[in-house]
Design a protein around this motif. Structure first.
Motif, PDB file in Angstrom:
ATOM      1  N   THR A 112       0.827  -1.201   0.000  1.00 43.19           N
ATOM      2  CA  THR A 112       0.000   0.000   0.000  1.00 43.19           C
ATOM      3  C   THR A 112       0.866   1.258   0.000  1.00 43.19           C
ATOM      4  N   ALA A 113       0.221   2.392  -0.369  1.00 42.70           N
ATOM      5  CA  ALA A 113       0.956   3.653  -0.446  1.00 42.70           C
ATOM      6  C   ALA A 113       1.524   4.056   0.905  1.00 42.70           C
ATOM      7  N   ASP A 114       0.767   3.824   1.980  1.00 42.57           N
ATOM      8  CA  ASP A 114       1.289   4.223   3.290  1.00 42.57           C
ATOM      9  C   ASP A 114       2.457   3.355   3.720  1.00 42.57           C
ATOM     10  N   ASN A 115       2.454   2.070   3.353  1.00 47.59           N
ATOM     11  CA  ASN A 115       3.585   1.214   3.668  1.00 47.59           C
ATOM     12  C   ASN A 115       4.834   1.651   2.910  1.00 47.59           C
ATOM     13  N   VAL A 116       4.653   2.035   1.657  1.00 49.89           N
ATOM     14  CA  VAL A 116       5.784   2.526   0.863  1.00 49.89           C
ATOM     15  C   VAL A 116       6.348   3.795   1.485  1.00 49.89           C
ATOM     16  N   ALA A 117       5.459   4.715   1.858  1.00 50.57           N
ATOM     17  CA  ALA A 117       5.894   5.986   2.439  1.00 50.57           C
ATOM     18  C   ALA A 117       6.604   5.762   3.764  1.00 50.57           C
ATOM     19  N   VAL A 118       6.042   4.916   4.617  1.00 51.48           N
ATOM     20  CA  VAL A 118       6.662   4.642   5.913  1.00 51.48           C
ATOM     21  C   VAL A 118       8.033   4.011   5.721  1.00 51.48           C
ATOM     22  N   ARG A 147      14.025   4.793   6.280  1.00 48.37           N
ATOM     23  CA  ARG A 147      15.404   4.663   5.800  1.00 48.37           C
ATOM     24  C   ARG A 147      16.122   6.009   5.663  1.00 48.37           C
ATOM     25  N   ALA A 148      15.441   7.105   5.945  1.00 47.48           N
ATOM     26  CA  ALA A 148      16.073   8.425   5.811  1.00 47.48           C
ATOM     27  C   ALA A 148      17.228   8.558   6.797  1.00 47.48           C
ATOM     28  N   GLU A 149      18.286   9.228   6.364  1.00 43.39           N
ATOM     29  CA  GLU A 149      19.436   9.408   7.250  1.00 43.39           C
ATOM     30  C   GLU A 149      19.094  10.323   8.417  1.00 43.39           C
ATOM     31  N   ARG A 150      18.416  11.440   8.118  1.00 38.17           N
ATOM     32  CA  ARG A 150      18.009  12.395   9.154  1.00 38.17           C
ATOM     33  C   ARG A 150      16.544  12.736   8.897  1.00 38.17           C
ATOM     34  N   LEU A 151      15.690  12.432   9.858  1.00 42.31           N
ATOM     35  CA  LEU A 151      14.249  12.535   9.647  1.00 42.31           C
ATOM     36  C   LEU A 151      13.625  13.557  10.596  1.00 42.31           C
ATOM     37  N   LEU A 152      12.817  14.457  10.043  1.00 44.92           N
ATOM     38  CA  LEU A 152      12.001  15.387  10.824  1.00 44.92           C
ATOM     39  C   LEU A 152      10.538  14.966  10.709  1.00 44.92           C
ATOM     40  N   VAL A 153       9.891  14.753  11.848  1.00 44.68           N
ATOM     41  CA  VAL A 153       8.466  14.431  11.901  1.00 44.68           C
ATOM     42  C   VAL A 153       7.764  15.643  12.510  1.00 44.68           C
ATOM     43  N   ALA A 154       7.143  16.455  11.672  1.00 44.08           N
ATOM     44  CA  ALA A 154       6.528  17.716  12.094  1.00 44.08           C
ATOM     45  C   ALA A 154       5.015  17.560  12.025  1.00 44.08           C
ATOM     46  N   LEU A 155       4.342  17.824  13.141  1.00 43.28           N
ATOM     47  CA  LEU A 155       2.932  17.457  13.271  1.00 43.28           C
ATOM     48  C   LEU A 155       2.090  18.601  13.808  1.00 43.28           C
ATOM     49  N   ALA A 180      -3.407  18.663  -0.418  1.00 41.52           N
ATOM     50  CA  ALA A 180      -2.167  18.451  -1.163  1.00 41.52           C
ATOM     51  C   ALA A 180      -1.369  17.285  -0.605  1.00 41.52           C
ATOM     52  N   ALA A 181      -1.881  16.619   0.419  1.00 40.52           N
ATOM     53  CA  ALA A 181      -1.162  15.519   1.055  1.00 40.52           C
ATOM     54  C   ALA A 181      -1.013  14.333   0.101  1.00 40.52           C
ATOM     55  N   THR A 182       0.044  13.578   0.319  1.00 40.96           N
ATOM     56  CA  THR A 182       0.261  12.365  -0.470  1.00 40.96           C
ATOM     57  C   THR A 182      -0.474  11.167   0.119  1.00 40.96           C
ATOM     58  N   LEU A 183      -0.781  11.235   1.411  1.00 39.65           N
ATOM     59  CA  LEU A 183      -1.527  10.172   2.076  1.00 39.65           C
ATOM     60  C   LEU A 183      -2.689  10.773   2.848  1.00 39.65           C
ATOM     61  N   VAL A 184      -3.795  10.040   2.938  1.00 41.54           N
ATOM     62  CA  VAL A 184      -4.938  10.426   3.755  1.00 41.54           C
ATOM     63  C   VAL A 184      -5.253   9.264   4.686  1.00 41.54           C
TER      64      VAL A 184
END
Length: 260
Positions: free
Chosen positions: A2-8, A13-21, A233-237
């Protein structure tokens, strides 16, 4: 897959990740009393798990004033979670503490005068509440009848357009906000990206004011809209806050696994 599994998987795997909520409607249910908002336990657990991981930064990005955001997020000085309040005009980081702009006293005086006029203009309308904000104010109509909400918004629009036509006007879930600063959540995400030197960003929100940040994301980033039925404009809902909390928990688990 699924798209959300691909995105997750990509974010994990990102080297440096920002999770902004965003907070309200994204991590916490919307409340009739805005100061009663709190993160759902599953959302808090997932955010704290992400913030504890190496090369991973969790941030709350809100239209709330920084002081109010710290209250509803139950955030103290020992927290690793970054904060952006007032749509990106105020910040808190573990290293610098609170960072606020120095504003012209004339702007502050005008804010106070117009907020007082808004309170007087809407004071007899049941369910209407004026929320003080650092750089302006908001008109809450969540518990007002539709006719009273319309009267309140029309009255305050006239007040602000007459005295401060240059102010920024934003609409959200049963709120109209007015501010003498122009920052948006795209500003906040850009600043936090630079601060953390993140090479990938997850941003999530539920409201119109979150679309600025969602539109600003790059090819390697992921935008999530919480709640169905809105143009975004989100890629996932995802359907709701519990579903989003589950996505965050999955991201934390997948990001943790390679390090173990």
């Amino acid at each position: 897959m699924t798209a959300d599994n691909v995105a997750v998987g990509r974010l994990a795997r990102a080297e440096r990740l920002l999770v902004a909520l965003d907070f309200d409607g994204t991590l916490s249910p919307l409340e009739d009393d805005p100061m009663a908002a709190r993160m759902l336990p599953a959302a808090r657990t997932a955010v704290e798990a992400l913030a504890a991981l190496p090369h991973t930064w969790a941030a709350l990005v809100s239209g709330r004033s920084l002081s109010d955001l710290r209250t509803i997020a139950e955030h103290d000085d020992d927290s690793p979670i970054l904060l952006a309040g007032s749509h990106g005009a105020e910040y808190w980081t573990p290293d610098a503490g609170t960072v606020e702009p120095a504003d012209d006293p004339a702007d502050v005086a005008l804010r106070d005068r117009l907020r007082g006029e808004a309170e007087r203009a809407t004071g007899t309308l049941p369910g209407v509440w004026i929320e003080p904000k650092t750089f302006g104010f908001g008109v809450h109509t969540r518990t007002a009848a539709p006719a009273d909400a319309a009267k309140a918004n029309t009255a305050v629009d006239e007040i602000v357009s007459a005295a401060a036509p240059h102010w920024r006007r934003r609409t959200g879930h049963n709120i109209v906000e007015y501010a003498f600063r122009d920052e948006g959540k795209d500003t906040a995400v850009a600043h936090l990206r630079e601060l953390t030197r993140a090479d990938a960003v997850l941003f999530a929100g539920d409201d119109v004011t979150d679309e600025d940040a969602l539109r600003s994301l790059g090819e390697g980033d992921v935008g999530v809209h919480v709640g169905e039925g809105a143009s975004t404009a989100a890629t996932l809902v995802v359907a709701d806050i519990p579903a989003f909390a589950a996505l965050l928990a999955r991201l934390a688990e997948e990001r943790r696994s390679p390090a173990e």
